[in-house]
Write a protein that holds these residues in place. Structure first.
Motif, PDB file in Angstrom:
ATOM      1  N   MET A   1      46.734  34.440  35.714  1.00 49.24           N
ATOM      2  CA  MET A   1      45.288  34.663  35.626  1.00 49.24           C
ATOM      3  C   MET A   1      44.613  34.372  36.964  1.00 49.24           C
ATOM      4  O   MET A   1      43.744  35.109  37.416  1.00 49.24           O
ATOM      5  CB  MET A   1      44.698  33.773  34.527  1.00 49.24           C
ATOM      6  N   LEU A   2      45.055  33.315  37.630  1.00 48.81           N
ATOM      7  CA  LEU A   2      44.468  32.921  38.907  1.00 48.81           C
ATOM      8  C   LEU A   2      44.667  34.009  39.963  1.00 48.81           C
ATOM      9  O   LEU A   2      43.750  34.337  40.732  1.00 48.81           O
ATOM     10  CB  LEU A   2      45.101  31.608  39.369  1.00 48.81           C
ATOM     11  N   MET A   3      45.857  34.589  39.983  1.00 48.48           N
ATOM     12  CA  MET A   3      46.169  35.604  40.986  1.00 48.48           C
ATOM     13  C   MET A   3      45.530  36.957  40.665  1.00 48.48           C
ATOM     14  O   MET A   3      45.490  37.845  41.516  1.00 48.48           O
ATOM     15  CB  MET A   3      47.689  35.773  41.096  1.00 48.48           C
ATOM     16  N   SER A   4      45.054  37.132  39.428  1.00 46.06           N
ATOM     17  CA  SER A   4      44.406  38.393  39.066  1.00 46.06           C
ATOM     18  C   SER A   4      42.929  38.407  39.462  1.00 46.06           C
ATOM     19  O   SER A   4      42.271  39.443  39.353  1.00 46.06           O
ATOM     20  CB  SER A   4      44.541  38.641  37.559  1.00 46.06           C
ATOM     21  N   GLN A   5      42.412  37.251  39.888  1.00 49.92           N
ATOM     22  CA  GLN A   5      41.013  37.172  40.297  1.00 49.92           C
ATOM     23  C   GLN A   5      40.837  37.660  41.746  1.00 49.92           C
ATOM     24  O   GLN A   5      41.782  37.651  42.533  1.00 49.92           O
ATOM     25  CB  GLN A   5      40.509  35.723  40.184  1.00 49.92           C
ATOM     26  N   ASN A   6      39.643  38.026  42.062  1.00 48.84           N
ATOM     27  CA  ASN A   6      39.345  38.485  43.422  1.00 48.84           C
ATOM     28  C   ASN A   6      39.083  37.263  44.310  1.00 48.84           C
ATOM     29  O   ASN A   6      37.963  37.006  44.758  1.00 48.84           O
ATOM     30  CB  ASN A   6      38.136  39.423  43.409  1.00 48.84           C
TER      31      ASN A   6
END
Length: 490
Positions: free
Chosen positions: A333-338
């Motif tokens: 989830m963290l890496m899917s954020q901008n």
């Protein structure tokens, strides 16, 4: 049935996706157990002669009995932080006709096979044999030895009861340090009344029944505690946990990295494993007492440089080495954020820097050992901030082992999140500060060695952006491999 349980656990371990990693870890643990077991055997053989030489006018058995309380308090602390309590998936067993008592007895029986129980055996068995060779009464020595083993097993089951509470740490740690300080400065010899009890135990062999009864009571308490929650409804029911909200608005002054810093503070405060790790990092502050109090190490300044780095590097060594594993449960989830990867890494760096700075302030009492020692600690702190922090972050890019934040295992015994690559990355952390200090020390003088060690940290701070950029590239290259590894269910 016990044989069947052992068979099921072996199949679970052998068929797991992390079998190779687990095998490597167990090999290292076995080697470590052999090493410390060998030291305990050596100390056990020499304990009689050491006690005789230290206090010639007192019988060695009396001397040992007087100081047994410190051994048991130390053992309790070490068990609390390091002993891996047995874990077994009991949910499938609840639906088949297996007696609950059998499963519980098996779980409790596994605790008796802990290395910490054998450590006392390795230490006091050779000592007892030396006593017999020296002509001490066989019955007295035998019953005394059995009493020590029963007390050790009692501590084992006591640890089982209190392992979920930090109360034991807040009580045992100050008690141990306080008793040692009172004894050292001659204010109060706490060893005398406790020693009298153990000496009485030696002189009156039939009193060995007391440790036996203590062991039985603690075993029954553990049995009832486990059985109380050994129900399928209790195992599958949803646990509701209240989360304490904390005002962290003052972190906003750090700008774009503030959300990451807040997240890390909450992670440490609300979860078991990082909280234990933070508590253990505080113990590194006392690491210097092992070296600075011994004159022999004054002639080995490279070892002092190693110790000085450890004094302020506790949090960096324990918490920092598991970046980004701490975020493994929500890393996808963290890496899917901008979010720029650079901000994520920079927040971790600032967290380690603040921890080193706090440790340095708390290390101020080391001035008592001289300004040269304190100067070395200051140089070690700069090295930790300027170079060691970047080495640690780089090592994190190669660590793809997830961490369970609320695992019941202890911070240092839990190999969850362990990677053999970390051992190779750790070598520069240990050898580099020793080399940076020792070479100029040997060529010029002591002060030059401290100066070079400190300047290495300053240079690292100056080139912070360069190092972070290079480390960011390494993280970016392995980003999807890390996500895949963290997503793997064990």
């Amino acid at each position: 049935m016990i044989k069947q349980f052992l068979s099921l656990e072996w199949k679970q371990f052998k068929r797991a996706s992390y079998f190779q990693k687990g095998l490597v870890i167990k090999i290292f643990l076995i080697l470590g157990a052999l090493y410390f077991g060998g030291i305990a055997l050596f100390m056990g053989v020499g304990m009689f002669f050491i006690a005789k030489k230290a206090i010639p006018d007192v019988d060695p058995i009396i001397t040992v009995n007087n100081f047994l309380i410190y051994w048991f308090l130390f053992e309790l602390l070490i068990r609390y932080f390091m002993q891996q309590l047995p874990v077994m998936n009991v949910k499938p067993l609840m639906t088949i006709p297996i007696k609950r008592d059998t499963v519980i007895h098996y779980l409790l029986g596994k605790t008796t096979l802990s290395f910490f129980n054998f450590l006392s055996l390795f230490l006091f068995l050779p000592f007892s044999i030396v006593l017999l060779v020296k002509g001490y009464p066989v019955i007295n020595v035998f019953c005394w030895f059995l009493s020590i083993i029963f007390v050790t097993l009692s501590i084992n089951f006591l640890n089982f009861l209190v392992n979920k509470s930090n109360t034991v740490f807040y009580i045992a740690a100050p008690l141990l340090l306080g008793l040692i300080a009172l004894e050292f400065y001659g204010i109060y010899a706490a060893s005398e009344p406790i020693g009298f009890a153990f000496n009485t135990l030696y002189n009156l062999p039939y009193l060995a029944i007391i440790p036996v009864l203590l062991l039985v009571v603690l075993y029954q308490l553990n049995f009832k505690y486990i059985k109380k929650g050994f129900y399928l409804d209790d195992a599958v029911s949803k646990k509701i946990k209240e989360v304490e909200a904390t005002d962290l608005s003052w972190f906003d002054r750090f700008g774009s990295i503030a959300p990451f810093l807040k997240n890390d503070i909450k992670l440490i405060w609300r979860n078991a494993r990082p909280k234990q790790t933070m508590m253990m990092s505080f113990m590194f502050l006392f690491y210097g007492l092992i070296f600075y109090t011994q004159d022999m190490y004054r002639e080995m300044p490279a070892i002092l440089a190693f110790a000085s780095m450890f004094v302020t590097g506790g949090f960096l060594m324990t918490f920092g080495q598991l970046v980004p594993s701490w975020d493994s449960e929500y890393y996808k989830m963290l890496m899917s954020q901008n979010i720029p990867y650079r901000q994520y890494l920079e927040s971790k760096w600032y967290l380690m820097v603040v921890a080193v700075a706090i440790s340095f302030i708390l290390s101020t009492p080391y001035i008592f050992f001289g300004w040269d020692i304190f100067g070395m600690i200051a140089a070690g702190a700069l090295f930790n901030i300027g170079l060691n922090s970047f080495i640690t972050l780089f090592g994190g890019a190669l660590n793809r082992m997830p961490v369970e934040l609320n695992t019941k295992a202890k911070a240092f015994s839990n190999t969850n999140g362990f990677n053999p690559t970390q051992m190779l990355i750790a070598l520069p952390k240990f050898l580099l500060p020793m080399g940076l200090f020792y070479i100029p020390y040997k060529i010029v003088n002591f002060e030059t060695g401290i100066l070079v060690l400190a300047l290495s940290g300053v240079i690292g701070i100056v080139f912070k952006n360069f190092f972070l950029r290079k480390i960011e590239n390494v993280y970016q290259d392995g980003k999807y491999k890390t996500i895949a590894a963290f997503s793997e269910k064990k």
